[in-house]
Every structure is written in C-alpha cells, then in structure tokens.
Design an enzyme around this catalytic site. Sequence first.
Site, short mmCIF file in Angstrom:
data_model
loop_
_atom_site.label_atom_id
_atom_site.label_comp_id
_atom_site.label_asym_id
_atom_site.label_seq_id
_atom_site.Cartn_x
_atom_site.Cartn_y
_atom_site.Cartn_z
N GLY A 1 0.84 -1.19 0.00
CA GLY A 1 0.00 0.00 0.00
C GLY A 1 0.87 1.24 0.00
CD GLN B 1 3.28 5.99 2.69
OE1 GLN B 1 2.27 5.43 2.27
NE2 GLN B 1 4.30 5.34 3.25
CB CYS C 1 5.30 2.51 7.56
SG CYS C 1 4.81 3.98 6.64
CG LEU C 2 6.55 1.03 1.59
CD1 LEU C 2 5.91 1.23 0.22
CD2 LEU C 2 7.66 0.00 1.52
CG HIS D 1 -0.49 1.31 7.36
ND1 HIS D 1 0.38 1.09 8.40
CD2 HIS D 1 0.22 1.98 6.42
CE1 HIS D 1 1.57 1.61 8.09
NE2 HIS D 1 1.49 2.16 6.89
CD GLU D 2 -0.90 2.59 2.75
OE1 GLU D 2 -0.55 3.78 2.57
OE2 GLU D 2 -0.09 1.70 3.05
CG HIS E 1 0.31 6.95 5.43
ND1 HIS E 1 1.42 7.50 6.04
CD2 HIS E 1 0.60 5.63 5.29
CE1 HIS E 1 2.32 6.57 6.26
NE2 HIS E 1 1.85 5.42 5.82
#
Length: 175
Positions: free
Chosen positions: A45, A50, A90-91, A132-133, A136
């Site tokens: 995701g 991000q 997380c990226l 999670h996304e 963000h």
Amino acid sequence: MIKPIVAYGAPILRKRCQPADVTSPELPLLLEDLWDTMRNANGVGLAAPQINIDARVFVVQADEWNVKQAFINPLITAYSEATWLDDEGCLSIPGIQAPVARAEHITISWLDETLEARTETWHGPVARMIQHEYDHIEGKLYTDRLAPLRKRLLHAHLERIRKGKAPCPYPLRYF
C-alpha cells in the site's frame, strides 16, 4: 513513474490531506506514480503524502487476497469493535515493524480509479492495510498507535531514519 518515498520526519506525513481534485488531468498520473512506487519498494500500500502529494488518495494491492484497489477521497464510515494485534511496517519508516491494534473489519466509501462511487466492508489483513493507508491521509503514522514503552524503544531508530542514516533499498526523500 517511480518517486522517492517521503521518510519519517517529513511534515507532510503529519498533515491531514486535502480532497483530491477528481477533475484534474493529473489524477491518473498520480495513481500511476503510486502503483509504480509501491511496487518498486515491494510494498502492499502507498498513500499520496508518502510521495509528497497533499491529496486524499491511496492504493492497496494484496495478491494473496486478490485485491488491487485505488481509493480516492475515501471515508471510513464504520469500524468493528473487535480488534486484533499484528505487526505493521511502513515504507516511510524502513526497517521497523511493531504490533498495532486495528479493527477486524471496516466499512469505507470512496471513488475508484474510474471515479465510480463505491462502499464496501473489508475484513482481516486487507482491512488492516486500508486502515494503515487511511491513517496516512489523516496525518497519522502507525507508530502513533504504539504503547509508550514501545515508542521509547524505537526512538533511536526513528531518529536515524529522520536524519537519513538508516539503510533503505528504495529511494527515500528526507526533509
């Protein structure tokens, strides 16, 4: 196009994003950039902030559950009372995973990539990825949901990421 992922510490990761302009000719390009960047980083995701874009847009892909979905201007309308604890990463925060409690299922309304309005209930791991996304685009990180002791234990590693001193296999952008 593959974009650098914004690293922990960037102000945009703490900002509630603005609604995406669905009439913008740049929206399909944003979706393409999100897909390309997520795949390049081996993620499941990725949200617009991000890649340093202030827009309520994210993508989720989970081949294991046959899910590939773009979410434009989403709104989670219901969270189950039941929660479950599982590790998340997380990226924007490479090299760290920690247990996070999330709702077992959610109901979300959004526009898909064809701008069709949709509402659906998602369960289990896919619901976790969506939450999670969604966090963000609300200016939240999964680390905000950790117990205080866990946060203190991760502090030094988070600071290394913020300062650009943590290794990462994909391009990161530091602020």
